[in-house]
Design an enzyme around this catalytic site. Structure first.
Site, PDB file in Angstrom:
ATOM      1  N   TRP A 185       0.839  -1.205   0.000  1.00  0.00           N
ATOM      2  CA  TRP A 185       0.000   0.000   0.000  1.00  0.00           C
ATOM      3  C   TRP A 185       0.870   1.250   0.000  1.00  0.00           C
ATOM      4  O   TRP A 185       0.687   2.152  -0.821  1.00  0.00           O
ATOM      5  CB  TRP A 185      -0.924   0.025   1.231  1.00  0.00           C
ATOM      6  N   TYR A 243       1.282   4.030  -2.957  1.00  0.00           N
ATOM      7  CA  TYR A 243       0.943   5.426  -2.666  1.00  0.00           C
ATOM      8  C   TYR A 243       2.112   6.347  -3.031  1.00  0.00           C
ATOM      9  O   TYR A 243       1.921   7.379  -3.666  1.00  0.00           O
ATOM     10  CB  TYR A 243       0.583   5.580  -1.182  1.00  0.00           C
ATOM     11  N   ASP A 290      -6.507  -0.650  -0.137  1.00  0.00           N
ATOM     12  CA  ASP A 290      -7.003   0.532   0.558  1.00  0.00           C
ATOM     13  C   ASP A 290      -8.497   0.390   0.842  1.00  0.00           C
ATOM     14  O   ASP A 290      -9.290   0.115  -0.068  1.00  0.00           O
ATOM     15  CB  ASP A 290      -6.745   1.774  -0.298  1.00  0.00           C
TER      16      ASP A 290
END
Length: 189
Positions: free
Chosen positions: A114, A118, A134
């Site tokens: 994640w 990002y 997410d």
């Protein structure tokens, strides 16, 4: 949402630090911690912009003293990002391909899929970055009350390549549009 764009950032190191800070805590709490760190070790700014007192600290200013009181794993992750940035000044340059960038970032302590996705989206400008795990993205793609898993989303998102980051943003925006409901008031009988 015509014109919606993937928000970039001019400092990949700051994005990476803020991404690590934001893991498993609220956005508000993450902002507070980032502000505390910036005030403690950031460079004072002499501009007359209301509220702006310090620039975000550079990697060489990160030390365990300023991170005192933070969970050990998070402090280690922040120190790891700072050390990696000192070692490779081009760590956050948008020259890597997505897969290579994510694999490289995931080798750093405390950086998982994640966080790497990002960082790739915000710091590297990767339009194909996709945060399948997410919760907000999953909520945005809920159908008939059933939230998809990360694996199901990855399969579905294949047809959106190379623009999956836009799906992330649209999903986040859709979640922001949902009115917050409060618990129903009890009626007096």
């Amino acid at each position: 949402r015509p014109g919606l764009r993937v928000p970039g950032a001019w400092d990949g190191f700051e994005v990476a630090i803020r991404a690590v800070l934001g893991q498993q805590i609220t956005v508000q709490r993450s902002i507070q911690i980032a502000s505390r760190i910036t005030s403690a070790i950031g460079t004072p700014v002499e501009e007359t912009i209301p509220g702006l007192t310090h620039a975000f600290p550079r990697p060489e200013h990160f030390n365990l003293k300023v991170l005192h009181g933070m969970p050990k794993a998070r402090a280690a992750a922040l120190m790891g990002v700072a050390a990696a940035t000192r070692k490779d000044a081009h760590l956050f340059d948008p020259r890597r391909d997505l897969e290579e960038a994510v694999l490289h970032l995931c080798k750093l302590p405390g950086i998982g899929e994640w966080t790497a996705q990002y960082i790739a989206m915000r710091a590297l400008g990767e339009t194909d970055a996709f945060l399948a795990g997410d919760v907000g993205v999953q909520k945005g793609f809920t159908v008939r009350g059933k939230r998809p898993t990360a694996s199901q989303l990855l399969v579905r998102a294949e047809r959106w390549r190379p623009w999956r980051a836009y799906a992330v943003l649209h999903s986040w925006m859709a979640c922001a549009d949902i009115p917050k409901t409060s618990s129903p008031k009890k009626r007096k009988l």
